[in-house]
Motif scaffolding. Structure first.
Motif, short mmCIF file in Angstrom:
data_model
loop_
_atom_site.label_atom_id
_atom_site.label_comp_id
_atom_site.label_asym_id
_atom_site.label_seq_id
_atom_site.Cartn_x
_atom_site.Cartn_y
_atom_site.Cartn_z
N PRO A 91 3.15 -1.02 -0.75
CA PRO A 91 1.97 -1.85 -1.70
C PRO A 91 2.74 -2.86 -2.34
O PRO A 91 1.91 -3.69 -2.84
CB PRO A 91 1.72 -0.44 -2.41
CG PRO A 91 2.02 0.55 -1.80
CD PRO A 91 3.05 0.37 -0.81
N GLU A 92 3.93 -2.69 -2.81
CA GLU A 92 4.41 -3.88 -3.49
C GLU A 92 4.71 -5.17 -2.84
O GLU A 92 4.59 -6.11 -3.35
CB GLU A 92 5.81 -3.53 -4.05
CG GLU A 92 6.20 -2.29 -5.03
CD GLU A 92 5.48 -0.67 -4.57
OE1 GLU A 92 5.29 -0.21 -5.19
OE2 GLU A 92 5.98 -0.70 -3.17
N GLU A 93 4.94 -5.04 -1.35
CA GLU A 93 4.87 -6.27 -0.61
C GLU A 93 3.79 -6.96 -0.13
O GLU A 93 3.67 -7.89 0.41
CB GLU A 93 5.69 -5.85 0.73
CG GLU A 93 7.19 -5.44 0.26
CD GLU A 93 7.84 -5.01 1.55
OE1 GLU A 93 8.96 -4.98 1.81
OE2 GLU A 93 7.21 -4.16 2.24
N SER A 94 2.58 -5.79 -0.24
CA SER A 94 1.35 -6.51 0.08
C SER A 94 0.76 -7.39 -0.67
O SER A 94 0.84 -7.28 -2.10
CB SER A 94 0.38 -5.26 0.43
OG SER A 94 -0.82 -5.66 0.75
N CYS A 95 -0.01 -8.35 -0.26
CA CYS A 95 -0.90 -9.15 -1.14
C CYS A 95 -2.08 -8.53 -1.83
O CYS A 95 -2.80 -9.08 -2.34
CB CYS A 95 -1.45 -10.56 -0.26
SG CYS A 95 -1.87 -10.28 1.21
N GLY A 96 -2.61 -7.42 -1.35
CA GLY A 96 -3.56 -6.60 -1.91
C GLY A 96 -4.75 -7.27 -1.87
O GLY A 96 -5.18 -7.85 -0.71
N ALA A 97 -5.63 -7.21 -2.82
CA ALA A 97 -6.97 -7.90 -2.91
C ALA A 97 -6.65 -9.51 -2.83
O ALA A 97 -7.82 -9.99 -2.46
CB ALA A 97 -7.69 -7.62 -4.35
N ASN A 98 -5.63 -10.10 -3.00
CA ASN A 98 -5.53 -11.59 -2.92
C ASN A 98 -5.45 -12.09 -1.58
O ASN A 98 -5.87 -13.29 -1.21
CB ASN A 98 -4.37 -11.76 -3.47
CG ASN A 98 -4.19 -11.67 -4.92
OD1 ASN A 98 -5.02 -11.90 -5.65
ND2 ASN A 98 -2.88 -11.69 -5.41
N CYS A 99 -5.64 -10.92 -0.46
CA CYS A 99 -5.73 -11.41 1.00
C CYS A 99 -6.77 -10.19 1.74
O CYS A 99 -6.65 -10.04 2.85
CB CYS A 99 -4.51 -11.63 1.62
SG CYS A 99 -3.44 -9.99 1.73
N GLY A 100 -7.56 -9.59 0.93
CA GLY A 100 -8.60 -8.91 1.65
C GLY A 100 -9.74 -9.51 2.01
O GLY A 100 -9.93 -11.08 2.18
N PRO A 101 -10.66 -8.84 2.63
CA PRO A 101 -11.85 -9.58 3.24
C PRO A 101 -12.56 -10.04 2.23
O PRO A 101 -12.92 -9.89 1.26
CB PRO A 101 -12.61 -8.04 3.78
CG PRO A 101 -11.81 -7.13 4.02
CD PRO A 101 -10.75 -7.48 2.78
N ARG A 102 -13.03 -11.54 2.43
CA ARG A 102 -13.57 -12.29 1.67
C ARG A 102 -14.00 -13.69 2.12
O ARG A 102 -13.64 -13.96 3.51
CB ARG A 102 -12.76 -13.02 0.33
CG ARG A 102 -13.30 -13.69 -0.59
CD ARG A 102 -12.35 -13.85 -1.87
NE ARG A 102 -11.81 -12.88 -2.37
CZ ARG A 102 -10.72 -12.87 -3.35
NH1 ARG A 102 -10.01 -14.03 -3.63
NH2 ARG A 102 -9.87 -11.66 -3.88
N ILE A 103 -14.85 -14.44 1.78
CA ILE A 103 -15.47 -15.69 2.76
C ILE A 103 -14.47 -16.60 2.79
O ILE A 103 -14.05 -17.24 3.65
CB ILE A 103 -16.40 -16.41 1.59
CG1 ILE A 103 -17.69 -15.34 1.68
CG2 ILE A 103 -16.70 -17.67 2.34
CD1 ILE A 103 -19.05 -16.04 0.83
#
Length: 428
Positions: A298-310
Motif C-alpha cells: 500500500p505504501e508503494e501504491s498510488c492509491g486513489a491518485n491512479c484509481g478509475p477516473r475520467i
C-alpha cells in the motif's frame, strides 16, 4: 440490402443462442492434443516481399487546389475507390482478406469471453474495492454485447468456415489486473486491424471493419481510464502487422473446437520487458523485474491518485527518454496457441536493435549488453511532430536484426527481421 440485414439478424440470433452462458476460461496451462501443426501454408513464392520504388504516378497529382478532371456526378470529384456506382458486395475477396478477418474474429471472441468471464468471476464487492461501481459493471456488460455484434459481422463476411469461439486462459486474479490486461489486449486488437485495414482487397469489408474497430478503440480508452491511466496520451493510433497481433494473442487461447479454421500468421518468439512500468505504483520507475500490477505494498501504491477516473495527470510519468529497458526473450521452436498446435519461429539473424512502433513512427535503439537471451536498451527521445512525444501510451517493441526504414503502410516488411516480440511496453 434487405436480405443482407435479414441474414445478419439471423446470424446474430444464432450466435447469441449458441454462446456459452458460463465463463469458458481455463486456469490450467494449455496442453497439446498431438504434435504441433504450425501455421497453415501453401506454395511460397519468395522469402520476403520485394523492395520496390513508388509507382510511376505516385506523385503525379498536382495538389493545386483545383478540380483537375471532370466530375462523374454533381458535387462528386473524380477518383476514389468503389465510386463507379456498383452495388457493394461485403464478402471477402482474397486470401489476404480472409486470413485478416479470421484473425480479427479470433480477437473478437476472446474479448467477448474476457468481459463475460470477468463479470462472472469477480463479486460486486471485489469490483467496488477496485473503484468500479454498478454503472461501470454495466458498461463492461455492454462492451461484451458489442463483441457479439462484432463477431456476427465478421462471421457473416467470412462465411461458413469462419473460426468459432475457443477456450481461454487469463493472467489475472484481481479486478485491477483484469482492467490492465484488457487495456493491453484491446490495444493489440485495435492496432493489428489498423495495420491491415487499408491493404484489404474488399473495400466494402474494410468499410464495415472500420466502423467496428473504432468501437474497439473506445473500449481500449475506457479500460485505460479503469486502469487509472490518461485516456489518450497520443496524437495518432498505431498499426501493427497481423503476425504481431497473433503473437500476442495466441498464448491466451488454451484450446479450440475440432476442425477449427487455422491461421496463416507467424508466431514470433516471446519478448519480455523485465522492468515494464507498473501503472499502480506511485513511482512507476521503481518497478522491479517481472512485477505484476498487484505486487506492491500500500505504501508503494498510488492509491486513489491512479484509481478509475475520467482522467489523471500524473506527476511522475510512467517512462521517459533515456530510461534503461531490460529485456529477455525466448528461442524459436516453442509450441504456443490453441492446443499448443502452433510453433514460434523467426527468419532473422542475431538481435541487434529494439524497434519502437508508436503512433506514426518506427524508431530503432541499439540492443546492448547481450548475454544469451537477455539484453538492454535505452528509450529513445523522439517525436512525431513538435509537442507530441512518439513514445507514449500502450505501445509495441520488438527485437530485430536490422534497422530498416519503414513507415505505417509497409510495416509488415519488418517481419523477416523480427528476432522476438512484439511486447507491450507501458510508456504512458
Amino acid at each position: 440490402m434487405k436480405s443482407t440485414f435479414a441474414s445478419a439478424l439471423l446470424a446474430f440470433i444464432h450466435l447469441v443462442d449458441a454462446a456459452p452462458k458460463n465463463p469458458t476460461a481455463v486456469t490450467s496451462t494449455p496442453t497439446a492434443t498431438g504434435p504441433p501443426i504450425g501455421a497453415k501454408s501453401t506454395d511460397v513464392l519468395a522469402p520476403a516481399l520485394p523492395n520496390l520504388p513508388p509507382g510511376p504516378n505516385a506523385s503525379s497529382y498536382p495538389r493545386n487546389g483545383q478540380l483537375n478532371a471532370p466530375e462523374p456526378a454533381p458535387f462528386t470529384p473524380s477518383g476514389g475507390l468503389g465510386q463507379n456506382g456498383s452495388e457493394p458486395n461485403y464478402q471477402v475477396k482474397s486470401d489476404f482478406d480472409y486470413e485478416s478477418l479470421s484473425l480479427g474474429l479470433y480477437q473478437e471472441y476472446i474479448e467477448l469471453d474476457l468481459f463475460e468471464y470477468a463479470l462472472a468471476r469477480f463479486t460486486v464487492k471485489e469490483f467496488e474495492a477496485a473503484g468500479l461501481n454498478e454503472e461501470d459493471r454495466t458498461l463492461i456488460a455492454f462492451m461484451r454485447d458489442q463483441e457479439v455484434g462484432h463477431a456476427t459481422l465478421l462471421t457473416n463476411m467470412l462465411g461458413p468456415e469462419a473460426p468459432v469461439r475457443c477456450n481461454y486462459t487469463y493472467p489475472f486474479t484481481t479486478v485491477r489486473e483484469f482492467t490492465d490486461f484488457s487495456q493491453r489486449l484491446t490495444r493489440w486488437g485495435e492496432a493489428g486491424t489498423y495495420g491491415f485495414l487499408e491493404h484489404m482487397d474488399s473495400r466494402e469489408s474494410a468499410q464495415l471493419l472500420l466502423q467496428q474497430i473504432t468501437t474497439e478503440a473506445r473500449q481500449q480508452m475506457i479500460f485505460r481510464q479503469f486502469d487509472g491511466l490518461f485516456p489518450m496520451p497520443e496524437w495518432f493510433q498505431v498499426g501493427t502487422p497481423q503476425s504481431w497481433q497473433w503473437t500476442l494473442l495466441a498464448p491466451y487461447i488454451a484450446s479450440c473446437p475440432e476442425n477449427q479454421t487455422r491461421l496463416v500468421w507467424q508466431n514470433f518468439p516471446s519478448l519480455n520487458v523485465l522492468n515494464n512500468p507498473n501503472p499502480a505504483r506511485a513511482d512507476p520507475n521503481a518497478t522491479e523485474f517481472n512485477e505484476s500490477i498487484s505486487d506492491i505494498s500500500p505504501e508503494e501504491s498510488c492509491g486513489a491518485n491512479c484509481g478509475p477516473r475520467i482522467t489523471h495527470n500524473r506527476a511522475i510519468p510512467l517512462s521517459y527518454p533515456g530510461k534503461t529497458i531490460y529485456l529477455e526473450w525466448e528461442a524459436p521452436g516453442k509450441p504456443v496457441g490453441p492446443d499448443l498446435s502452433y510453433v514460434t519461429s523467426t527468419s532473422a539473424g542475431p538481435p541487434c536493435f529494439v524497434v519502437w512502433v508508436t503512433q506514426l513512427n518506427v524508431t530503432y535503439s541499439a540492443l546492448t549488453n547481450i548475454q544469451g537471451n537477455s539484453g538492454q536498451t535505452i528509450q529513445p527521445d523522439v517525436s512525431v511532430f513538435e509537442g507530441d512525444p512518439a513514445i507514449n501510451g500502450t505501445i509495441f517493441i520488438a527485437l530485430t536484426d536490422a534497422n530498416i526504414y519503414l513507415t505505417p503502410f509497409n510495416l509488415t516488411k519488418i517481419n523477416p527481421h523480427v528476432v522476438a516480440g512484439p511486447a507491450i511496453y507501458q510508456a504512458g
